[in-house]
Scaffold this active site. Structure first.
Site, PDB file in Angstrom:
ATOM      1  N   LYS A   1       2.337  -3.195  -7.896  1.00 28.40           N
ATOM      2  CA  LYS A   1       1.361  -2.553  -7.014  1.00 28.40           C
ATOM      3  C   LYS A   1       0.277  -2.063  -7.949  1.00 28.40           C
ATOM      4  CE  LYS A   1       1.780   1.094  -3.469  1.00 28.40           C
ATOM      5  NZ  LYS A   1       0.802   2.055  -3.872  1.00 28.40           N
TER       6      LYS A   1
ATOM      7  N   TYR B   1      -0.018   1.794 -13.078  1.00 24.49           N
ATOM      8  CA  TYR B   1      -1.307   2.470 -13.085  1.00 24.49           C
ATOM      9  C   TYR B   1      -1.707   2.808 -14.518  1.00 24.49           C
ATOM     10  CZ  TYR B   1      -0.767   3.194  -8.015  1.00 24.49           C
ATOM     11  OH  TYR B   1      -0.618   3.013  -6.663  1.00 24.49           O
TER      12      TYR B   1
HETATM   13  P1  FBP Z   1      -2.885   5.150  -1.121  1.00 29.68           P
HETATM   14  O1  FBP Z   1      -2.996   3.886  -0.310  1.00 29.68           O
HETATM   15  O2  FBP Z   1      -3.002   6.364  -0.276  1.00 29.68           O
HETATM   16  O3  FBP Z   1      -3.824   5.108  -2.294  1.00 29.68           O
HETATM   17  O4  FBP Z   1      -1.406   5.173  -1.672  1.00 29.68           O
HETATM   18  C1  FBP Z   1      -0.989   4.329  -2.700  1.00 29.68           C
HETATM   19  C2  FBP Z   1      -0.416   5.102  -3.858  1.00 29.68           C
HETATM   20  O5  FBP Z   1       0.080   4.236  -4.845  1.00 29.68           O
HETATM   21  C3  FBP Z   1       0.689   6.067  -3.471  1.00 29.68           C
HETATM   22  O6  FBP Z   1       1.927   5.447  -3.415  1.00 29.68           O
HETATM   23  C4  FBP Z   1       0.538   7.122  -4.527  1.00 29.68           C
HETATM   24  O7  FBP Z   1       0.944   8.368  -4.104  1.00 29.68           O
HETATM   25  C5  FBP Z   1      -0.917   7.145  -4.773  1.00 29.68           C
HETATM   26  O8  FBP Z   1      -1.424   5.892  -4.467  1.00 29.68           O
HETATM   27  C6  FBP Z   1      -1.220   7.488  -6.188  1.00 29.68           C
HETATM   28  O9  FBP Z   1      -2.600   7.479  -6.355  1.00 29.68           O
HETATM   29  P2  FBP Z   1      -3.288   7.975  -7.680  1.00 29.68           P
HETATM   30  O10 FBP Z   1      -2.237   7.983  -8.759  1.00 29.68           O
HETATM   31  O11 FBP Z   1      -4.380   6.995  -7.923  1.00 29.68           O
HETATM   32  O12 FBP Z   1      -3.802   9.326  -7.400  1.00 29.68           O
END
Ligand code: FBP
Length: 254
Positions: free
Chosen positions: A173, A139
């Site tokens: 991911k 991310y």
């Molecule tokens: P979601 O499908 O609910 O978005 O979950 C995916 C995910 O990667 C989770 O594993 C993690 O908790 C969340 O998104 C983190 O989202 P962000 O950092 O964007 O708030």
């Protein structure tokens, strides 16, 4: 990635949001209970379920036959400033709970990214020593990301995918880049690393989410790792069935 694939495709259910976002941000009376998610994983026959150590120890049911991914780092949403997510569970512990895969989030762009790169490097090697795949949530956040137009542009998402490949992830991911054509570049950039779209916040309609899944699969991704769009849904098994038709049966929406 073998335990998580069916004909090369996969649908994972993710439930680490209690740590990452806090219960009041995402949960209601049903999905605050991790058992609810384990039941969806089992009844929906997901390709894998993602838990942090605590929920895995108390709620993962090995007899379900659903392979487990333990997220071995994590952070809460209570600090300010640049993000860092540190290891909170050893690979050895994850395996003892039943993990068949190891998950780790990297915040590329944070001034701490080198620490997460290094930690993931060590964890990836340990996971591989035990024959487990290492799956990286990549991310982009902070740093130069706003200058690149945000975390979901074609370039940023492809960069995230590539970071995963370069650091040894067996699967990445990543966020969706908004359209299938742009996401193809991310899939290409990930090379032999499998690409999963991160589900994101619950969409307004089923169709909105199913269109995203369609775009992702058309771009050549392996699948989707979804949380909120399934377990916040009023009928989680119904939306699961629709997602599976797209991923495994080639159905297309939109
Ligand atoms: P979601 O499908 O609910 O978005 O979950 C995916 C995910 O990667 C989770 O594993 C993690 O908790 C969340 O998104 C983190 O989202 P962000 O950092 O964007 O708030």
């Amino acid at each position: 990635m073998k335990p998580f694939l069916k004909d090369g495709k996969s649908l994972l259910i993710a439930y680490d949001q209690g740590l990452e976002h806090g219960p009041s941000a995402d949960f209601d009376d049903r999905n605050v209970n991790p058992q609810f998610i384990m039941d969806i994983a089992e009844e929906g026959n997901f390709s894998g379920v993602v838990f942090q150590k605590g929920c895995a120890e108390k709620y993962y049911k090995e007899s379900s036959g659903i392979p487990l991914i333990v997220k071995v780092n994590g952070k809460a949403n209570l600090t300010k400033g640049d993000v860092i997510s540190r290891q909170v569970c050893s690979v050895k512990k994850a395996i003892s709970i039943g993990a068949k895969g190891i998950g780790y989030t990297i915040y590329a762009g944070s001034s701490y990214e080198s620490e997460m790169f290094q930690e993931f490097g060590r964890i990836q090697e340990e996971a591989h020593d035990h024959g487990l795949p290492a799956i990286s949530w990549v991310y982009p956040r902070g740093g130069k990301i706003p200058d690149l137009g945000g975390d979901s542009t074609k370039e940023t998402v492809a960069y995230a995918a590539r970071i995963g490949l370069e650091l040894g992830a067996d699967a990445v991911k990543i966020k969706y880049s908004g359209n299938s054509e742009d996401f193809k570049w991310a899939v290409q950039s990930a090379g032999k690393a499998h690409v999963f779209m991160s589900g994101g916040p619950k969409t307004n309609t089923d169709e909105d989410f199913l269109k995203l899944v369609t775009g992702v699969m058309d771009a050549g991704a392996t699948g989707v790792a979804v949380g909120r769009n399934v377990w916040q849904h009023q009928d989680p098994l119904n939306i699961t069935a629709k997602i599976k038709e797209i991923i495994f049966e080639g159905k297309r929406i939109g």
